[in-house]
Design an enzyme around this catalytic site. Structure first.
Site, PDB file in Angstrom:
ATOM      1  N   HIS A  42       0.844  -1.199   0.000  1.00  0.00           N
ATOM      2  CA  HIS A  42       0.000   0.000   0.000  1.00  0.00           C
ATOM      3  C   HIS A  42       0.877   1.246   0.000  1.00  0.00           C
ATOM      4  O   HIS A  42       2.060   1.182   0.311  1.00  0.00           O
ATOM      5  CB  HIS A  42      -0.911   0.015   1.226  1.00  0.00           C
ATOM      6  CG  HIS A  42      -0.148   0.093   2.519  1.00  0.00           C
ATOM      7  ND1 HIS A  42       0.323  -1.017   3.179  1.00  0.00           N
ATOM      8  CD2 HIS A  42       0.253   1.158   3.268  1.00  0.00           C
ATOM      9  CE1 HIS A  42       0.983  -0.649   4.264  1.00  0.00           C
ATOM     10  NE2 HIS A  42       0.959   0.669   4.343  1.00  0.00           N
ATOM     11  N   HIS A 126       5.660   6.045  -1.155  1.00  0.00           N
ATOM     12  CA  HIS A 126       6.465   4.839  -1.285  1.00  0.00           C
ATOM     13  C   HIS A 126       5.636   3.630  -0.866  1.00  0.00           C
ATOM     14  O   HIS A 126       4.655   3.760  -0.138  1.00  0.00           O
ATOM     15  CB  HIS A 126       7.733   4.923  -0.424  1.00  0.00           C
ATOM     16  CG  HIS A 126       7.451   4.841   1.034  1.00  0.00           C
ATOM     17  ND1 HIS A 126       6.983   5.916   1.770  1.00  0.00           N
ATOM     18  CD2 HIS A 126       7.543   3.803   1.905  1.00  0.00           C
ATOM     19  CE1 HIS A 126       6.818   5.551   3.018  1.00  0.00           C
ATOM     20  NE2 HIS A 126       7.139   4.275   3.127  1.00  0.00           N
TER      21      HIS A 126
END
Length: 197
Positions: A42, A126
């Site tokens: 995620h 990220h």
């Protein structure tokens, strides 16, 4: 309940990333890393930590409003990096301005609801792939360098997710947190309220 707000990559993007991660897991020292499970991948917009149950209804309402104010973001996986020798990650490219604006709205919504984001987890797009195991000294540079060529297909991040994180309790080495989506909201105003043309 321990919560964070995130965007989840679609299955086709997870497939692409799995193909890129496979060779990394065969590099020297790969066994000294704790690799995140594919179902855990995620992009965190805000880490909220422990949120009291009475706060959750207002948090959900405010996150829903924040989601409605932002259109979907066109993103793609691009490159990678590391946080020192602690964590390895895949990066993102595309509408990073829109993504940062969405993260800002999410963080403001959480703050107003009484669930302020963890100040130590500033927004940086990220997707965490691996973490160094405790007691193992390993350089993540070769792993990050191997991700330089990662340039995935474009995808539309169109749903905001409130996710709970249950920390491992068994003490089994390598056990990972369990993530469960608690609520989700589509990005953008409902179709009935969008201007014509």
């Amino acid at each position: 309940m321990r919560l964070f707000v995130a965007l989840l990559p679609p299955p086709s993007v997870a497939d692409e990333l799995a193909d890129a991660v496979g060779p990394l897991r065969r590099l020297p020292d790969a066994s000294a890393l704790r690799w995140t499970a594919r179902e855990s991948w995620h992009f965190t917009l805000a880490f909220l930590g422990e949120v009291a149950d009475p706060v959750r209804p207002e948090l959900a309402e405010r996150l829903g409003r924040a989601a409605a104010r932002h259109e979907p973001c066109a993103l793609r996986l691009s490159g990678g990096g590391r946080f020192g020798d602690r964590a390895l990650w895949a990066g993102a490219d595309g509408d990073l301005t829109g993504l940062a604006a969405l993260a800002g709205s999410v963080r403001d919504a959480a703050r107003r609801a009484g669930a302020p984001p963890d100040a130590e987890h500033a927004f940086r797009p990220h997707l965490t792939l691996a973490r160094a195991q405790r007691g193992h000294a390993v350089s993540l540079r070769p792993f990050a360098d191997a991700l330089t060529a990662l340039h995935g297909a474009a995808w539309s991040a169109d749903t905001l997710h409130l996710v709970s994180s249950a920390l491992p309790r068994s003490g089994v080495p390598g056990e990972q947190p369990r993530y469960t989506t608690q609520e989700s909201w589509p990005l953008g105003r409902p179709a009935a309220h969008r201007p014509e043309g």
